[in-house]
Write a protein that holds these residues in place. Sequence first.
Motif, PDB file in Angstrom:
ATOM      1  N   SER A 257       0.806  -1.228   0.000  1.00 46.21           N
ATOM      2  CA  SER A 257       0.000   0.000   0.000  1.00 46.21           C
ATOM      3  C   SER A 257       0.836   1.275   0.000  1.00 46.21           C
ATOM      4  O   SER A 257       0.288   2.367  -0.147  1.00 46.21           O
ATOM      5  CB  SER A 257      -0.919   0.007   1.225  1.00 46.21           C
ATOM      6  N   SER A 258       2.141   1.181   0.179  1.00 43.77           N
ATOM      7  CA  SER A 258       2.970   2.387   0.277  1.00 43.77           C
ATOM      8  C   SER A 258       3.270   2.928  -1.121  1.00 43.77           C
ATOM      9  O   SER A 258       3.879   2.249  -1.945  1.00 43.77           O
ATOM     10  CB  SER A 258       4.277   2.062   1.007  1.00 43.77           C
ATOM     11  N   TRP A 259       2.870   4.177  -1.379  1.00 46.11           N
ATOM     12  CA  TRP A 259       2.994   4.744  -2.728  1.00 46.11           C
ATOM     13  C   TRP A 259       3.541   6.173  -2.742  1.00 46.11           C
ATOM     14  O   TRP A 259       3.790   6.736  -3.811  1.00 46.11           O
ATOM     15  CB  TRP A 259       1.615   4.765  -3.401  1.00 46.11           C
ATOM     16  N   ARG A 260       3.749   6.802  -1.592  1.00 44.10           N
ATOM     17  CA  ARG A 260       4.078   8.227  -1.567  1.00 44.10           C
ATOM     18  C   ARG A 260       5.498   8.545  -2.031  1.00 44.10           C
ATOM     19  O   ARG A 260       5.775   9.658  -2.492  1.00 44.10           O
ATOM     20  CB  ARG A 260       3.857   8.792  -0.160  1.00 44.10           C
ATOM     21  N   ALA A 261       6.424   7.614  -1.896  1.00 39.09           N
ATOM     22  CA  ALA A 261       7.794   7.856  -2.356  1.00 39.09           C
ATOM     23  C   ALA A 261       7.800   8.067  -3.868  1.00 39.09           C
ATOM     24  O   ALA A 261       7.039   7.430  -4.604  1.00 39.09           O
ATOM     25  CB  ALA A 261       8.684   6.680  -1.989  1.00 39.09           C
ATOM     26  N   THR A 262       8.663   8.975  -4.330  1.00 34.08           N
ATOM     27  CA  THR A 262       8.759   9.263  -5.760  1.00 34.08           C
ATOM     28  C   THR A 262      10.210   9.366  -6.197  1.00 34.08           C
ATOM     29  O   THR A 262      11.110   9.634  -5.390  1.00 34.08           O
ATOM     30  CB  THR A 262       8.052  10.589  -6.122  1.00 34.08           C
ATOM     31  N   ILE A 263      10.417   9.141  -7.490  1.00 33.53           N
ATOM     32  CA  ILE A 263      11.704   9.422  -8.129  1.00 33.53           C
ATOM     33  C   ILE A 263      11.438  10.356  -9.300  1.00 33.53           C
ATOM     34  O   ILE A 263      10.526  10.124 -10.101  1.00 33.53           O
ATOM     35  CB  ILE A 263      12.411   8.136  -8.586  1.00 33.53           C
ATOM     36  N   HIS A 264      12.230  11.419  -9.386  1.00 30.21           N
ATOM     37  CA  HIS A 264      12.044  12.468 -10.385  1.00 30.21           C
ATOM     38  C   HIS A 264      13.276  12.590 -11.276  1.00 30.21           C
ATOM     39  O   HIS A 264      14.407  12.443 -10.800  1.00 30.21           O
ATOM     40  CB  HIS A 264      11.838  13.829  -9.713  1.00 30.21           C
ATOM     41  N   TYR A 272       9.987  19.344  -3.632  1.00 30.21           N
ATOM     42  CA  TYR A 272      10.112  18.240  -2.681  1.00 30.21           C
ATOM     43  C   TYR A 272       8.779  18.071  -1.957  1.00 30.21           C
ATOM     44  O   TYR A 272       8.469  18.777  -0.999  1.00 30.21           O
ATOM     45  CB  TYR A 272      11.242  18.523  -1.691  1.00 30.21           C
ATOM     46  N   ARG A 273       7.971  17.131  -2.436  1.00 34.49           N
ATOM     47  CA  ARG A 273       6.639  16.887  -1.885  1.00 34.49           C
ATOM     48  C   ARG A 273       6.464  15.407  -1.596  1.00 34.49           C
ATOM     49  O   ARG A 273       7.111  14.561  -2.210  1.00 34.49           O
ATOM     50  CB  ARG A 273       5.560  17.350  -2.868  1.00 34.49           C
ATOM     51  N   HIS A 274       5.530  15.111  -0.682  1.00 32.84           N
ATOM     52  CA  HIS A 274       5.288  13.723  -0.271  1.00 32.84           C
ATOM     53  C   HIS A 274       3.811  13.404  -0.484  1.00 32.84           C
ATOM     54  O   HIS A 274       3.124  12.900   0.401  1.00 32.84           O
ATOM     55  CB  HIS A 274       5.683  13.547   1.201  1.00 32.84           C
ATOM     56  N   SER A 275       3.326  13.705  -1.691  1.00 30.94           N
ATOM     57  CA  SER A 275       1.908  13.549  -2.001  1.00 30.94           C
ATOM     58  C   SER A 275       1.768  13.052  -3.433  1.00 30.94           C
ATOM     59  O   SER A 275       2.758  12.891  -4.152  1.00 30.94           O
ATOM     60  CB  SER A 275       1.182  14.889  -1.827  1.00 30.94           C
ATOM     61  N   ARG A 276       0.544  12.826  -3.857  1.00 32.19           N
ATOM     62  CA  ARG A 276       0.273  12.322  -5.206  1.00 32.19           C
ATOM     63  C   ARG A 276       0.755  13.330  -6.242  1.00 32.19           C
ATOM     64  O   ARG A 276       0.368  14.488  -6.236  1.00 32.19           O
ATOM     65  CB  ARG A 276      -1.233  12.078  -5.361  1.00 32.19           C
ATOM     66  N   GLN A 277       1.612  12.879  -7.167  1.00 31.86           N
ATOM     67  CA  GLN A 277       2.189  13.781  -8.155  1.00 31.86           C
ATOM     68  C   GLN A 277       2.042  13.294  -9.586  1.00 31.86           C
ATOM     69  O   GLN A 277       2.334  14.034 -10.521  1.00 31.86           O
ATOM     70  CB  GLN A 277       3.677  14.004  -7.846  1.00 31.86           C
ATOM     71  N   THR A 278       1.656  12.050  -9.776  1.00 29.53           N
ATOM     72  CA  THR A 278       1.511  11.493 -11.115  1.00 29.53           C
ATOM     73  C   THR A 278       0.610  10.273 -11.035  1.00 29.53           C
ATOM     74  O   THR A 278       0.306   9.784  -9.933  1.00 29.53           O
ATOM     75  CB  THR A 278       2.888  11.090 -11.696  1.00 29.53           C
ATOM     76  N   ASP A 279       0.167   9.787 -12.181  1.00 27.63           N
ATOM     77  CA  ASP A 279      -0.632   8.564 -12.225  1.00 27.63           C
ATOM     78  C   ASP A 279       0.233   7.319 -12.404  1.00 27.63           C
ATOM     79  O   ASP A 279      -0.298   6.210 -12.447  1.00 27.63           O
ATOM     80  CB  ASP A 279      -1.632   8.628 -13.387  1.00 27.63           C
ATOM     81  N   LEU A 280       1.543   7.481 -12.524  1.00 26.73           N
ATOM     82  CA  LEU A 280       2.431   6.361 -12.834  1.00 26.73           C
ATOM     83  C   LEU A 280       3.129   5.859 -11.582  1.00 26.73           C
ATOM     84  O   LEU A 280       3.604   6.653 -10.763  1.00 26.73           O
ATOM     85  CB  LEU A 280       3.476   6.780 -13.868  1.00 26.73           C
ATOM     86  N   ILE A 281       3.218   4.542 -11.443  1.00 29.13           N
ATOM     87  CA  ILE A 281       3.882   3.953 -10.280  1.00 29.13           C
ATOM     88  C   ILE A 281       4.699   2.750 -10.728  1.00 29.13           C
ATOM     89  O   ILE A 281       4.258   1.965 -11.575  1.00 29.13           O
ATOM     90  CB  ILE A 281       2.849   3.557  -9.196  1.00 29.13           C
TER      91      ILE A 281
END
Length: 386
Positions: A257-264, A272-281
């Motif tokens: 269920s963990s999805w908040r981490a992102t790579i840009h 630098y945000r810890h929220s929904r930023q894209t539809d891709l995972i």
Amino acid sequence: MVRTNELSASACHTFVATEIELNLELRRLDLSECLLNKFMVDLWFFTHDTPRVLEGKNCIVQPSELLCIRNSGPRPSSFVDFPSRSRECFYGLPCRLHGWSLRSEPRRVFDGIIFSNELDLLEIRWKELHPYVTKFVILEANTTFTGIPKPLYFAENRGRYAFAENKIFHGVFPGRIASYGSHEDPFKLEAEHRIAMNGLLRRAGISVGDLLIISDTDEIPSPHTVKLLQWCDGVPPVLHLELRHYMYSFEFPVDYSSWRATIHIYSQWTQYRHSRQTDLILSDAGWHCSFCFRYLKEFVFKMTAYSHADRVRHKDFLKYSRIQNLICRGDDLFDMLPEEYSFKDLIKKMGPIPRSASAVHIPAYLIENAEKFKFLLPGGCVRSPG
């Protein structure tokens, strides 16, 4: 020398030559579980006039679609999943499996975290990622998100991370001490930390086109994930990371269920945000180990310090005996119902987390140092006060 039971030798030689032309330095790799293309093959590579052996056994890939849609589950719906195909047979193949191309050189990687007190997980994270990261950018404050004064835990223990000293870029954020009776929103203070991280990253030397990892300390991308994204062109500019979620230790796997981490792929607009930023995972991209502490006092600190401290509804919640009992049962510290998006998932997750006796597919550094980190492994639930 190339041997194959389904492809002609000339086809394989062409395949090999393409890789050699990219001037990549290969190392000895075990192909026993690698994905190739419906054939079994042994390859003898020569790069830079140095023979390197690739041993292939049953290297077979099952055809599957590159993308799939997941519209339900314990995370926000409508993410588009990239299956994680980052186990390498040799450089370049995972890129092609995703429809991407291989770069001539890897991107620089910046790992940015806002640090509280997770000293053990920080060591595991940095040991796992050290070969691939250019700069470890770490920001800590002298107060918690709830305005409680705290030591600069990283600064006081910096010697523990001497193995990464030449890559560390450390900053201190002057927090605000909450006045008695203050009801300031802790999420506002957390947001100020994240804004400060934007400036710290720029001072650390991040540039357009670099790879930036945005995650909490306990959200650890796997080395394969980082290597895949730093070596491939055509990667989306922002990807969420699907991390396997654990609670208290790797003995209690919760779900994915963990999805908040992102790579840009860093740009002038990256925040630098810890929220929904894209539809891709990116699926199965690492580990998230919540409340994975060595000492009971660390549990109490986090329960009162982080943005959800309002969940501590009674003083009894902070008793060491209660916390210890709940850890070993895999039960909820805050006596709350699971956070889910359907009644079906809510009912399924009620009660203690089922134990796992498996230590497979967890961070390699943790296994290599099992005695030091036995509290994170199956059977190690008992904690000392600290």
